[in-house]
Each structure stands twice: as C-alpha cells, then as structure tokens.
Write an enzyme that holds these catalytic residues in place. Structure first.
Site, PDB file in Angstrom:
ATOM      1  N   PHE A   1       0.864  -1.189   0.000  1.00  0.00           N
ATOM      2  CA  PHE A   1       0.000   0.000   0.000  1.00  0.00           C
ATOM      3  C   PHE A   1       0.905   1.244   0.000  1.00  0.00           C
ATOM      4  CE2 PHE A   1      -3.294   2.916   1.131  1.00  0.00           C
ATOM      5  CZ  PHE A   1      -4.510   2.278   0.919  1.00  0.00           C
TER       6      PHE A   1
ATOM      7  N   GLU B   1      -1.756  -5.076   8.184  1.00  0.00           N
ATOM      8  CA  GLU B   1      -1.291  -6.473   8.180  1.00  0.00           C
ATOM      9  C   GLU B   1       0.164  -6.614   8.651  1.00  0.00           C
ATOM     10  OE1 GLU B   1      -2.976  -5.201   5.341  1.00  0.00           O
ATOM     11  OE2 GLU B   1      -4.818  -6.084   6.122  1.00  0.00           O
TER      12      GLU B   1
ATOM     13  N   ALA C   1       3.691   3.108   5.001  1.00  0.00           N
ATOM     14  CA  ALA C   1       3.334   4.531   4.926  1.00  0.00           C
ATOM     15  C   ALA C   1       1.830   4.656   5.091  1.00  0.00           C
ATOM     16  CB  ALA C   1       3.768   5.116   3.582  1.00  0.00           C
ATOM     17  N   VAL C   2       1.420   5.298   6.177  1.00  0.00           N
ATOM     18  CA  VAL C   2       0.001   5.559   6.395  1.00  0.00           C
ATOM     19  C   VAL C   2      -0.209   7.059   6.204  1.00  0.00           C
ATOM     20  CG1 VAL C   2      -1.983   5.096   7.864  1.00  0.00           C
ATOM     21  CG2 VAL C   2       0.087   3.732   8.141  1.00  0.00           C
ATOM     22  N   ILE C   3      -1.042   7.378   5.212  1.00  0.00           N
ATOM     23  CA  ILE C   3      -1.245   8.780   4.845  1.00  0.00           C
ATOM     24  C   ILE C   3      -2.692   9.153   5.124  1.00  0.00           C
ATOM     25  CG2 ILE C   3      -1.060  10.480   2.984  1.00  0.00           C
ATOM     26  CD1 ILE C   3       0.988   8.580   1.633  1.00  0.00           C
TER      27      ILE C   3
ATOM     28  N   THR D   1     -11.185  10.248   6.048  1.00  0.00           N
ATOM     29  CA  THR D   1     -12.004   9.421   6.940  1.00  0.00           C
ATOM     30  C   THR D   1     -11.183   8.990   8.148  1.00  0.00           C
ATOM     31  OG1 THR D   1     -11.323   7.297   6.027  1.00  0.00           O
ATOM     32  CG2 THR D   1     -13.093   8.462   4.861  1.00  0.00           C
TER      33      THR D   1
ATOM     34  N   HIS E   1     -10.316   6.183   8.921  1.00  0.00           N
ATOM     35  CA  HIS E   1      -9.550   4.969   8.622  1.00  0.00           C
ATOM     36  C   HIS E   1      -8.083   5.133   9.023  1.00  0.00           C
ATOM     37  CE1 HIS E   1      -9.413   1.080   6.740  1.00  0.00           C
ATOM     38  NE2 HIS E   1      -8.375   1.424   5.988  1.00  0.00           N
TER      39      HIS E   1
ATOM     40  N   PHE F   1      10.934   0.245  13.679  1.00  0.00           N
ATOM     41  CA  PHE F   1       9.678   0.769  13.132  1.00  0.00           C
ATOM     42  C   PHE F   1       9.974   1.871  12.122  1.00  0.00           C
ATOM     43  CE2 PHE F   1       5.837   3.516  13.740  1.00  0.00           C
ATOM     44  CZ  PHE F   1       4.860   2.567  13.496  1.00  0.00           C
TER      45      PHE F   1
ATOM     46  N   ARG G   1       9.983  12.315   3.645  1.00  0.00           N
ATOM     47  CA  ARG G   1      10.609  11.320   4.536  1.00  0.00           C
ATOM     48  C   ARG G   1      11.046  10.065   3.795  1.00  0.00           C
ATOM     49  NH1 ARG G   1       7.563  14.742   6.718  1.00  0.00           N
ATOM     50  NH2 ARG G   1       7.720  15.368   8.910  1.00  0.00           N
TER      51      ARG G   1
HETATM   52  N1  INI Z   1      -2.705   0.913   4.466  1.00  0.00           N
HETATM   53  C1  INI Z   1      -1.507   1.545   4.469  1.00  0.00           C
HETATM   54  O1  INI Z   1      -0.460   0.873   4.534  1.00  0.00           O
HETATM   55  N2  INI Z   1      -1.447   2.890   4.405  1.00  0.00           N
HETATM   56  C2  INI Z   1      -2.577   3.667   4.339  1.00  0.00           C
HETATM   57  O2  INI Z   1      -2.462   4.916   4.265  1.00  0.00           O
HETATM   58  C3  INI Z   1      -3.831   3.027   4.356  1.00  0.00           C
HETATM   59  N3  INI Z   1      -5.039   3.815   4.283  1.00  0.00           N
HETATM   60  O3  INI Z   1      -4.988   5.022   4.514  1.00  0.00           O
HETATM   61  O4  INI Z   1      -6.115   3.292   4.011  1.00  0.00           O
HETATM   62  C4  INI Z   1      -3.873   1.612   4.407  1.00  0.00           C
HETATM   63  N4  INI Z   1      -5.049   0.944   4.387  1.00  0.00           N
HETATM   64  C5  INI Z   1      -5.124  -0.469   4.129  1.00  0.00           C
HETATM   65  C6  INI Z   1      -4.968  -1.317   5.394  1.00  0.00           C
HETATM   66  O5  INI Z   1      -3.639  -1.270   5.871  1.00  0.00           O
HETATM   67  C7  INI Z   1      -5.299  -2.780   5.123  1.00  0.00           C
HETATM   68  O6  INI Z   1      -4.429  -3.300   4.159  1.00  0.00           O
HETATM   69  C8  INI Z   1      -6.745  -2.962   4.638  1.00  0.00           C
HETATM   70  O7  INI Z   1      -7.643  -2.346   5.529  1.00  0.00           O
HETATM   71  C9  INI Z   1      -7.092  -4.478   4.564  1.00  0.00           C
HETATM   72  O8  INI Z   1      -7.010  -5.087   5.852  1.00  0.00           O
END
Ligand code: INI
Length: 171
Positions: free
Chosen positions: A23, A59, A81-83, A87, A89, A114, A128
């Site tokens: 992702f 995961e 990377a979580v952006i 929402t 989420h 990490f 980054r």
């Molecule tokens: N997963 C990420 O690694 N980064 C993100 O920014 C992100 N966003 O924002 O939705 C993200 N979502 C997917 C999540 O990690 C799972 O793979 C998905 O929910 C299936 O379990």
C-alpha cells in the site's frame, strides 16, 4: 570509569528481514531501497537479507510476528506509509500498526524497528522517503543494526544481560 554496553553498526551474526507494505508503494519502495542500501553498505550480505511484502500497514504486525517467531533473524525492520485521508480509517490503521509492532518489539528476542510513516499529506511522505527529511527506511535500518548489535553484546535473556554471549535464536 563506568562500563558502557552499547551497539555498533557492524552487523552482528545472523540474518535481517525487512517487512514492507505494498500500500502506498510509490513511497514504501523508496523506504525499502533506503533500508537495503543502509544494511548492505554496513556489511550485511544480500544472502543474509530477506524482504517480505505485506498488503498494508494493518497487516504488518501479523507478518512481523511470524518473522520474529521463526527465530531466523537477528533483526527485523517494519516499513510502511500511512497517509491521512478524509475518513477515520487513518487513525485505526496507524494506531493498530504502531501498537502491534510495539508489542512485538517488546517481546521479541531479536531487534525489531519501526519505519512506518504516519503523515498528514503525500508531500510529508515524500519528504521522509529520500528527500528533504532523509529516508526513514534507512534510519530504521540503522536503528536495527545498532539494536541487534546491542542485543548481541548483552547476550540473550537466558544468558543474562551484560554476559557478552550470543542470543539463542539463529544468531
Ligand atoms: N494501508 C496503508 O499501509 N497505508 C494507508 O495509508 C492506508 N489507508 O490510509 O487506508 C492503508 N489501508 C489499508 C490497510 O492497511 C489494510 O491493508 C486494509 O484495511 C485491509 O485489511
């Protein structure tokens, strides 16, 4: 003179693993390159380095836990990377990955570091991932080298801290 017990950046005996999310791959591939480059330039052989590809940050903990539990590695680096989007989420995913990797690190016999970005914007992620703010994948790899080396200097839990022995698992 006190006795200092500390790590170096000379790779300890053993293998290293990198767990990296698909992702946001345009960012995480840069973190991966930064981590590989750092490990290899400090003397980790390609043959001693495994890369596990993971769907998303949510995961990561389950994969990192299996990799740690295999006992095959001196160090494991988690990259993602979580952006933030529009929402909640983001909050759930970033909270779960930080909590999950933190718990694993606390209980692991090997070094776990990490390198997961949690940022508000794509620009902050780019900064980054090898531009203005360095490469957080490379930094997580440096920390992993140092921690694995420190653990080696401390000996395994079974041997007692400061014994200077080698860990019991795969080192
Ligand atoms: N997963 C990420 O690694 N980064 C993100 O920014 C992100 N966003 O924002 O939705 C993200 N979502 C997917 C999540 O990690 C799972 O793979 C998905 O929910 C299936 O379990």
């Amino acid at each position: 003179m006190p006795r200092f017990i500390e790590g170096t950046f000379v790779p300890p005996k053993g293998r290293f693993a990198i767990c990296v999310t698909r992702f946001n791959a345009f960012i995480t591939e840069e973190l991966l390159q930064g981590a590989i480059d750092t490990l290899v330039r400090h003397g980790v052989a390609d043959a001693d380095l495994d890369v596990f590809r993971v769907p998303g940050a949510f995961e990561l903990p389950s994969v990192v836990r299996r990799v740690v539990d295999s006992g095959r590695y001196a160090g494991v680096i988690a990259l993602g990377a979580v952006i933030r989007g529009g929402t909640p989420h983001f909050e759930y995913v970033s909270g779960e990955v930080a909590k999950g990797i933190g718990q694993i690190a606390l209980n692991a016999d090997c070094a776990v570091t990490f390198g997961v970005l949690t940022v508000d914007t794509i620009e902050q992620a780019i900064e980054r991932a090898g531009t203005k703010a360095g490469n957080k994948g490379g930094e997580a790899a440096m920390a992993c080298l140092e921690l694995a080396s420190l653990f080696e200097a401390m000996g395994s839990r079974a041997e007692g801290a400061g014994a200077g022995g080698r860990g019991k698992k795969g080192r």
